[in-house]
Write a protein that holds these residues in place. Structure first.
Motif, PDB file in Angstrom:
ATOM      1  N   ALA A  33     -42.471 -35.324  -4.525  1.00 54.12           N
ATOM      2  CA  ALA A  33     -41.479 -35.697  -3.520  1.00 54.12           C
ATOM      3  C   ALA A  33     -42.276 -36.073  -2.243  1.00 54.12           C
ATOM      4  O   ALA A  33     -41.955 -36.914  -1.519  1.00 54.12           O
ATOM      5  N   LEU A  34     -43.068 -35.138  -1.790  1.00 49.83           N
ATOM      6  CA  LEU A  34     -43.835 -34.926  -0.553  1.00 49.83           C
ATOM      7  C   LEU A  34     -44.792 -36.287  -0.624  1.00 49.83           C
ATOM      8  O   LEU A  34     -44.893 -36.965   0.549  1.00 49.83           O
ATOM      9  N   VAL A  35     -45.468 -36.547  -1.586  1.00 49.84           N
ATOM     10  CA  VAL A  35     -46.345 -37.655  -1.669  1.00 49.84           C
ATOM     11  C   VAL A  35     -45.425 -38.890  -1.395  1.00 49.84           C
ATOM     12  O   VAL A  35     -46.059 -40.051  -0.675  1.00 49.84           O
ATOM     13  N   VAL A  36     -44.319 -39.163  -2.193  1.00 51.14           N
ATOM     14  CA  VAL A  36     -43.811 -40.210  -2.022  1.00 51.14           C
ATOM     15  C   VAL A  36     -42.886 -40.326  -0.655  1.00 51.14           C
ATOM     16  O   VAL A  36     -42.942 -41.484  -0.051  1.00 51.14           O
ATOM     17  N   ALA A  37     -42.740 -39.152  -0.350  1.00 49.57           N
ATOM     18  CA  ALA A  37     -42.161 -39.315   1.161  1.00 49.57           C
ATOM     19  C   ALA A  37     -43.137 -40.000   2.221  1.00 49.57           C
ATOM     20  O   ALA A  37     -42.767 -40.781   3.088  1.00 49.57           O
ATOM     21  N   VAL A  38     -44.248 -39.271   2.167  1.00 48.54           N
ATOM     22  CA  VAL A  38     -45.094 -39.662   3.091  1.00 48.54           C
ATOM     23  C   VAL A  38     -45.641 -41.107   2.750  1.00 48.54           C
ATOM     24  O   VAL A  38     -45.836 -42.007   3.808  1.00 48.54           O
ATOM     25  N   ALA A  39     -45.634 -41.529   1.652  1.00 50.30           N
ATOM     26  CA  ALA A  39     -46.089 -42.765   1.282  1.00 50.30           C
ATOM     27  C   ALA A  39     -45.052 -43.664   1.499  1.00 50.30           C
ATOM     28  O   ALA A  39     -45.310 -44.727   2.223  1.00 50.30           O
ATOM     29  N   ILE A  40     -43.923 -43.391   1.490  1.00 55.46           N
ATOM     30  CA  ILE A  40     -42.895 -44.472   1.649  1.00 55.46           C
ATOM     31  C   ILE A  40     -42.662 -44.859   3.254  1.00 55.46           C
ATOM     32  O   ILE A  40     -42.922 -45.777   3.632  1.00 55.46           O
ATOM     33  N   VAL A  41     -42.702 -43.591   4.034  1.00 57.97           N
ATOM     34  CA  VAL A  41     -42.791 -43.931   5.504  1.00 57.97           C
ATOM     35  C   VAL A  41     -44.168 -44.387   5.988  1.00 57.97           C
ATOM     36  O   VAL A  41     -44.021 -45.488   6.744  1.00 57.97           O
ATOM     37  N   ALA A  42     -45.259 -44.103   5.423  1.00 57.17           N
ATOM     38  CA  ALA A  42     -46.462 -44.905   5.686  1.00 57.17           C
ATOM     39  C   ALA A  42     -46.402 -46.429   5.501  1.00 57.17           C
ATOM     40  O   ALA A  42     -46.763 -47.177   6.426  1.00 57.17           O
ATOM     41  N   ALA A  43     -46.010 -46.591   4.157  1.00 62.78           N
ATOM     42  CA  ALA A  43     -46.024 -48.026   3.896  1.00 62.78           C
ATOM     43  C   ALA A  43     -44.761 -48.859   4.735  1.00 62.78           C
ATOM     44  O   ALA A  43     -45.089 -50.036   5.280  1.00 62.78           O
ATOM     45  N   VAL A  44     -43.682 -48.347   4.723  1.00 64.46           N
ATOM     46  CA  VAL A  44     -42.570 -48.783   5.530  1.00 64.46           C
ATOM     47  C   VAL A  44     -42.897 -49.135   7.036  1.00 64.46           C
ATOM     48  O   VAL A  44     -42.812 -50.138   7.538  1.00 64.46           O
ATOM     49  N   ALA A  45     -43.481 -48.156   7.609  1.00 65.43           N
ATOM     50  CA  ALA A  45     -43.774 -47.903   9.204  1.00 65.43           C
ATOM     51  C   ALA A  45     -44.958 -48.860   9.282  1.00 65.43           C
ATOM     52  O   ALA A  45     -44.938 -49.680  10.400  1.00 65.43           O
ATOM     53  N   LEU A 724     -34.179 -44.329  -4.841  1.00 63.94           N
ATOM     54  CA  LEU A 724     -34.464 -43.888  -6.198  1.00 63.94           C
ATOM     55  C   LEU A 724     -35.092 -42.586  -6.276  1.00 63.94           C
ATOM     56  O   LEU A 724     -34.729 -41.894  -7.066  1.00 63.94           O
ATOM     57  N   LEU A 725     -36.125 -42.360  -5.424  1.00 64.36           N
ATOM     58  CA  LEU A 725     -36.844 -40.997  -5.300  1.00 64.36           C
ATOM     59  C   LEU A 725     -35.884 -39.829  -4.985  1.00 64.36           C
ATOM     60  O   LEU A 725     -35.867 -38.668  -5.841  1.00 64.36           O
TER      61      LEU A 725
END
Length: 837
Positions: A33-45, A724-725
């Motif tokens: 959850a933490l990896v995907v949270a950071v990854a999603i924000v990093a990718a989107v931002a 989905l996460l």
């Protein structure tokens, strides 16, 4: 401070515990959850940052630069010096209206003299003399040559290689200009245009004292360099100079970009919220699995302080590793999407700034503090005896404290990511929707439980399980509903924005405007339009030039006029019996709202202008038209759609009011596949009329809107992945309970079919209830955002309801059943061991 040896020992112990938990599977969900949270924000931002930079940069093509200074005087040396000090790219453009001669033929032209490095932004296109196609060039006219507009060939009966006389200079025609970036600044607005080298301008003899020449100093560079130039100019600029930027030069595109930016901010905010929910649920499940270990540590004599130190070290190490992996993964995801985006949008994406990566890192760190630590922090307070008795409190931390921390953390992240007003509005709406989701969901669940008693064993067992775990079911319902709500919001707004943008410039939008048509020439102009357009249903509007001077018999001071838009210059008035398309009366009445009420002496005013003047229906305004006074009574206030690509006016007078004043006429028409033939015909038959062709402007606006739309679609797919996460984490948060219940039921003789059936009922019911409440709440939030943040008309989106219901219920149901299969495939004894491990 702890001794170094003790700290090292604690770190080593924490790493061993982390490795043990990882191998046991307890940390998988938290870490993921933490990896995907950071990854999603990093990718989107990061992707949003690059697309936003690209869009802002592309707006610069409409002025051929990032910023320009326009003046009727020569460019001051101080401007050149500061631009050189800031290492900005520079270019020079001068424009004036004059007469061009070719043999016995002559015509009015717009002369444009450019320096060699023009344009700084955008592309200059000329015609391939062999194929007739437009090709991009990095050249500008050499000295002694002229590049002309296509329609001048027939208008002056000339060809490539002929001589064109401008002032005292004869120039050889060498190229045909097909497109230049700043066409909307006046270059292609009149009968024809000619581009020359700026070194030839003085030789024409046209630059004399009092000449009406417009000089433009263009600059381009990195954002900080351009901002530095703007800051210097704000202090040192001359009253004779005007700064133009993409933001104040193209209202329609700037508004589209503003809306797109708001959408990206919304997408980032939703990504932050969804990621936070996923991490909170995963951390709660991990905390539940640590209770036995904490109890044993306390039984062996460990103090609450030492246990918290161990937990803090453990979660810090986990967070650091997850953030590094998340940033790397987010960068790779963004890079892949950016490659696709660059091809899809046919655009170069500038390198991102460091802000998105800082945002992603802070998202991870703050999420750890706000969502991972709270459920762990209170573990040392639980007495070991209560753990052994399984007499655990219903929550491992105070619900009110955890909710408060969560709201503060999410608010801080969204506030930092977006603007203050946007953050407060969105968070307020989201929290209100969460409360509504919870209330509606639990009500529907109670109704479903009552009806389940009349159904089969699957339904009874499924709804009884949901009701027995009412608090956890409510949490899942709210999480599911919020996820569906947020995803519906992002899809609906993206659809609304794209539809609104495309409706601004319809396929048949006027690409010609005919102005300055005198009253005696009006019939000739109408006949020409009928000849080229084939239709007589074309609206013509009379125009009279004037300015206002008094309000309610009080003369306006120069200072008051400066504070009013266009208050210090003449503007266009018109009259009309009927309310024009795109105009809406919001106060007062139109003069022909009832039969027989047409009267002279009334005026209808645009809403913002009326606000600047502080007037309303019944007030009087005095105008000066050619030095002659005119007093009119305000009949109504109008809202004007300035984006409908038709002539619009601040002031519309009732018929008969302006009959005594000389007027000219204006019209707009769509002429498909016209390469200037109509403009040439107008120039020959009505040389005093002005024909404006804006095909290139419309095409560029449409192109940028298409790119905006594609960029928003990429954002939507990223947020859907984040949703989905949350669904995965929410379903996993109840997995231990389901394993325990399933093991007991199977021990008591229940079949796998019964358990799978009841699980199917649970998750399908959760999906349907969540989808219904999510859709209802989404429409409310969407309505507020459409009006407040995006300046759109509020409307429902029934076309999305079936999809949200089917996808929401289907994904939640299928994902829940798929994740719960180990509940019935694992032996009961092994399930009980896994839960207590």
């Amino acid at each position: 401070m702890k001794p170094r040896s003790t700290l090292i020992t604690d770190v080593k112990t924490s790493i061993r515990m982390l490795w043990r938990d990882w191998r046991g599977g307890q940390l998988n969900l938290v870490f993921s959850a933490l990896v995907v949270a950071v990854a999603i924000v990093a990718a989107v931002a990061t992707l949003a940052n690059r697309i936003e930079q690209s869009l802002e940069r592309d707006l610069g093509t409409f002025i051929a630069s990032d910023l320009l200074v326009r003046s009727g005087q020569s460019v001051r040396p101080e401007l050149i010096d500061i631009a050189n000090q800031l290492q900005l790219q520079t270019a020079f453009v001068s424009e004036l209206r004059t007469i061009a001669y070719a043999g016995d033929n002559s015509t009015l032209i717009e002369l444009k003299a450019v320096s060699e490095n023009y344009p700084l932004r955008g592309k200059l296109e000329i015609e391939d003399l062999i194929t007739g196609e437009a090709v991009v060039t990095t050249r500008t006219p050499n000295t002694g040559t002229a590049w002309i507009e296509l329609r001048l060939l027939s208008l002056l009966d000339i060809d490539i290689g002929d001589l064109l006389e401008i002032g005292a200079l004869q120039l050889e025609i060498t190229e045909i200009v097909r497109h230049e970036p700043d066409a909307d600044t006046g270059f292609s607005m009149f009968n024809g245009h000619v581009m020359i080298n700026i070194a030839d301008l003085s030789a024409t003899g046209l630059i004399l004292p009092g000449s009406r020449v417009s000089n433009r100093f263009l600059v381009a560079g990195e954002t900080n360099q351009v901002e530095g130039f703007q800051t210097w100019f704000d202090t040192n600029g001359s009253i004779h100079e005007e700064v133009r930027t993409p933001a104040n030069s193209e209202h329609r595109l700037n508004r589209a970009v503003d809306r797109g930016t708001n959408f990206l901010l919304l997408a980032g905010a939703i990504g932050v919220i969804l990621a936070s929910i996923a991490l909170a649920l995963a951390s709660q499940q991990y905390a539940s699995r640590l209770t036995d270990r904490i109890a044993l540590m306390k039984a062996w004599g460990q103090s609450a302080k030492s246990v918290r130190t161990w937990l803090l070290l453990q979660i810090s190490i986990l967070g650091a590793i997850a953030c590094v992996i998340g940033l790397t993964l987010g960068w790779l995801i963004h890079f892949s999407l950016a490659t696709i985006a660059a091809e899809l949008l046919s655009v170069y994406l500038p390198e991102p700034t460091v802000q998105p990566l800082i945002l992603a890192l802070l998202t991870g760190l703050i999420s750890i503090i706000g969502f991972a630590l709270p459920p762990l922090w209170n573990l040392p307070k639980i007495a070991p005896l209560r753990v052994l008795r399984r007499d655990l409190p219903s929550a491992l931390a105070s619900n009110s404290i955890r909710i408060t921390i969560g709201i503060v953390v999410i608010g801080a992240l969204v506030f930092w990511y977006s603007s203050a007003i946007f953050a407060v509005t969105f968070l307020g709406g989201t929290l209100a929707a969460a409360i509504i989701c919870g209330t509606v969901s639990i009500t529907l669940l109670g109704i479903g439980r009552k009806f389940s008693h009349w159904s089969g064993s699957y339904w009874r067992l499924g709804f009884n399980n949901l009701w027995r775990r009412k608090s956890h079911t409510l949490l899942q319902l709210v999480a599911f509903s919020m996820t569906i709500m947020l995803l519906t919001i992002i899809v609906a707004l993206q659809t609304s924005l794209i539809q609104d943008w495309k409706e601004q410039i319809p396929v048949d939008a006027p690409n010609y405007f005919i102005m300055n048509v005198a009253e005696p020439d009006l019939d000739t102009a109408k006949d020409l339009l009928i000849e080229y357009n084939g239709s007589s249903e074309i609206s013509w509007y009379p125009m009279v030039r004037g300015r206002f001077s008094h309000v309610n018999n009080k003369r306006l001071t120069p200072e008051e006029l400066d504070d009013i838009e266009d208050g210090d210059r003449e503007i266009n008035f018109t009259w009309s019996a009927d309310l024009p398309d795109g105009n809406t009366i919001i106060d007062g009445k139109w003069w022909n709202s009832k039969a027989g009420t047409l009267q002279a002496g009334y005026v209808s005013i645009e809403e913002e202008m009326a606000g600047d003047l502080g007037v309303g229906p019944g007030d009087t305004i005095q105008f000066s038209i050619g030095g002659l006074p005119l007093t009119a009574t305000i009949a109504s206030i109008r809202v004007v759609n300035w984006d409908n690509m038709t002539p619009n006016f601040f002031y519309i007078f009732s018929p008969g009011t302006l009959d005594e004043y000389p007027s000219t006429w204006i019209s707009g028409v769509h002429l498909p596949d016209d390469r200037g033939e109509f403009a040439n015909a107008m120039a020959r038959q009505l040389p005093t009329a002005v024909t404006i062709q804006i095909d290139e402007i419309l095409n560029r606006i449409r192109g940028l809107i298409e790119r905006l739309s594609s960029g928003l679609e990429l954002m939507v797919w990223m947020i859907l992945a984040c949703g989905l996460l949350v669904l995965f984490a929410t379903i996993g948060s109840s997995l231990d309970q389901r394993k325990h219940e399933s093991a007991i039921l199977r021990t008591l003789g229940s079949s796998r079919t019964l358990i799978i059936g009841s699980l199917s009922v649970e998750f399908l019911s959760l999906g349907i209830l969540s989808a219904v409440t999510g859709i209802v709440c989404a429409e409310g939030v969407i309505a507020v955002l459409q009006v407040q943040a995006f300046e759109l008309d509020a409307r429902l989106h029934p076309e999305l309801w079936p999809a949200a219901l089917i996808v929401g219920a289907g994904i939640i149901g299928l994902l829940g059943i798929a994740r719960s299969l180990p509940v019935v495939t694992t032996p009961p004894l092994q399930s009980l061991r896994d839960v207590s491990a």
